[in-house]
Scaffold this active site. Structure first.
Site, short mmCIF file in Angstrom:
data_model
loop_
_atom_site.label_atom_id
_atom_site.label_comp_id
_atom_site.label_asym_id
_atom_site.label_seq_id
_atom_site.Cartn_x
_atom_site.Cartn_y
_atom_site.Cartn_z
NE ARG A 73 -3.91 0.37 0.73
CZ ARG A 73 -4.94 0.14 -0.10
NH1 ARG A 73 -5.07 0.82 -1.23
NH2 ARG A 73 -5.85 -0.77 0.21
NE ARG A 99 -3.56 -4.64 -6.29
CZ ARG A 99 -4.37 -3.88 -5.56
NH1 ARG A 99 -4.01 -2.67 -5.19
NH2 ARG A 99 -5.57 -4.31 -5.21
CG HIS A 172 -3.08 2.91 -7.78
ND1 HIS A 172 -3.02 3.79 -6.74
CD2 HIS A 172 -4.32 2.36 -7.72
CE1 HIS A 172 -4.15 3.77 -6.07
NE2 HIS A 172 -4.97 2.91 -6.65
CG ASP A 218 -12.62 6.20 -6.55
OD1 ASP A 218 -11.90 6.22 -7.58
OD2 ASP A 218 -12.88 5.15 -5.92
CD GLU A 277 -5.00 5.57 -9.26
OE1 GLU A 277 -5.35 4.62 -9.99
OE2 GLU A 277 -5.55 5.84 -8.18
C1 BG6 Z 1 -8.22 3.60 -6.95
C2 BG6 Z 1 -9.67 3.32 -7.22
O1 BG6 Z 1 -7.53 3.68 -8.15
O2 BG6 Z 1 -7.69 2.55 -6.16
C3 BG6 Z 1 -10.40 3.24 -5.87
O3 BG6 Z 1 -10.21 4.33 -8.03
C4 BG6 Z 1 -9.75 2.20 -4.98
O4 BG6 Z 1 -11.77 2.92 -6.09
C5 BG6 Z 1 -8.26 2.51 -4.88
O5 BG6 Z 1 -10.33 2.23 -3.70
C6 BG6 Z 1 -7.47 1.53 -4.02
O6 BG6 Z 1 -7.68 0.22 -4.42
P1 BG6 Z 1 -7.05 -0.95 -3.60
O7 BG6 Z 1 -7.47 -2.22 -4.26
O8 BG6 Z 1 -5.55 -0.78 -3.66
O9 BG6 Z 1 -7.57 -0.82 -2.19
#
Ligand code: BG6
Length: 304
Positions: A73, A99, A172, A218, A277
């Site tokens: 994360r 990922r 991302h 979002d 992103e």
């Molecule tokens: C973003 C999405 O790109 O990623 C969101 O638009 C999402 O909807 C976020 O919550 C995080 O995703 P994840 O799977 O890493 O929790």
């Protein structure tokens, strides 16, 4: 593994492999010009970039998992070969499998042509039994990360199957900001977006002027190829994000309630991060023919 990676790819004082968090191997790069970066082989995940004389560009969650079956994360996850969930396939992993895959190192090198003695690393991922059970295409992915005054990443997908492949992608990127309420995003003025928070409406919404943050955001911006600027008024710095191979851009901040719902995300994490992103999402999902290569790239630089 760390030892054999170092034997093949280490460069004295510039590049070496270490056991990172959770024992996962990571590549540490330090350029002669004073930039540095870290890349986990798990997910080909960039977790740190500091430009010369600069501070950390990327936000990392202090509650992140570092485990083979979990995404990291923060930093730069690669969401591939779909963004979110493919339509009507709730059983598939969110944001694809790249990922959470173990990538291979192909090369680490110094770019002699660049003034700041940029370093580059290339990692790769190919189809295997597990990927074919989720996505029926043979493929080759090459991911090049270049570290210098700026951070550039390039993802090359080659469809090695005999069927056209629909591919969604997100580079991302989690940016570190001092205080989300003092951030303004420009470059998306006059652009329309899919509001992922408004399932009741399929209409695109319009952004006028700069984007500011005071609630969950979002959005998937469509028809957005231009450079985006994140202005951090507290640090008095601008982060410029440019790209190619992408006509869509996601802007995401989970705000309070969603931060609390995510186990690997601190409750107050939303205050100091923002995702902008580079994507192939919504109407920008690409259809790549057998034998063809699609290239998606992103460059981030800081202007003080
Ligand atoms: C973003 C999405 O790109 O990623 C969101 O638009 C999402 O909807 C976020 O919550 C995080 O995703 P994840 O799977 O890493 O929790």
């Amino acid at each position: 593994m760390i030892q054999s990676l170092n034997e093949r790819f280490a460069m004295e004082g510039l590049a070496n492999f270490e056991a990172g968090e959770g024992g996962l191997p990571k590549l540490c790069l330090s350029t002669l010009g004073g930039a540095s970066a870290e890349i986990y082989l798990h997910g080909a995940h960039v977790t740190s970039f500091r430009p010369p004389q600069g501070t950390e560009l990327l936000w990392m969650s202090r509650a992140s998992d570092f485990a083979k079956d979990r995404p990291i994360r923060g930093g730069i996850p690669i969401c591939w070969p779909w963004f979110g969930k493919p339509a009507e396939r709730d059983d598939l992993p969110q944001h694809g499998f790249a990922r959470t895959s173990a990538w291979q190192v192909e090369a680490v090198s110094q770019n002699e042509g660049s003034a700041e003695a940029e370093l580059s690393a290339t990692l790769s991922l190919q189809h295997n039994e597990d990927s074919l059970s989720l996505w029926p295409h043979e493929f080759d992915l090459q991911y090049q990360v270049s570290v210098g005054n700026q951070l550039s990443v390039e993802l090359r997908f080659t469809n090695n199957s005999d069927q056209p492949a629909s591919v969604g992608t997100a580079i991302h990127t989690y940016f570190d900001v001092a205080n989300i309420e003092s951030v303004q995003v420009s470059g998306l003025d006059g652009r329309r977006y899919v509001d992922q928070l408004d399932a009741s409406s399929s209409d695109l919404k319009l952004t006028e002027g700069e984007i500011t943050f005071g609630e969950e955001v979002d959005r998937i911006y469509v028809d957005s190829e231009d450079e985006v600027t994140i202005r951090d008024a507290v640090l008095n710095k601008r982060i410029l994000v440019s790209k190619s191979g992408s006509r869509s851009t996601v802007v995401w901040n989970p705000w309070i309630a969603k931060s609390q719902r995510m186990a690997d995300f601190p409750d107050d994490g939303y205050q100091t991060m923002l995702c902008v992103e580079t994507t192939n999402a919504a109407d920008d999902v690409r259809r790549v023919m057998p034998g063809e290569t699609h290239v998606l790239s992103q460059t981030c630089r800081v202007d003080l």
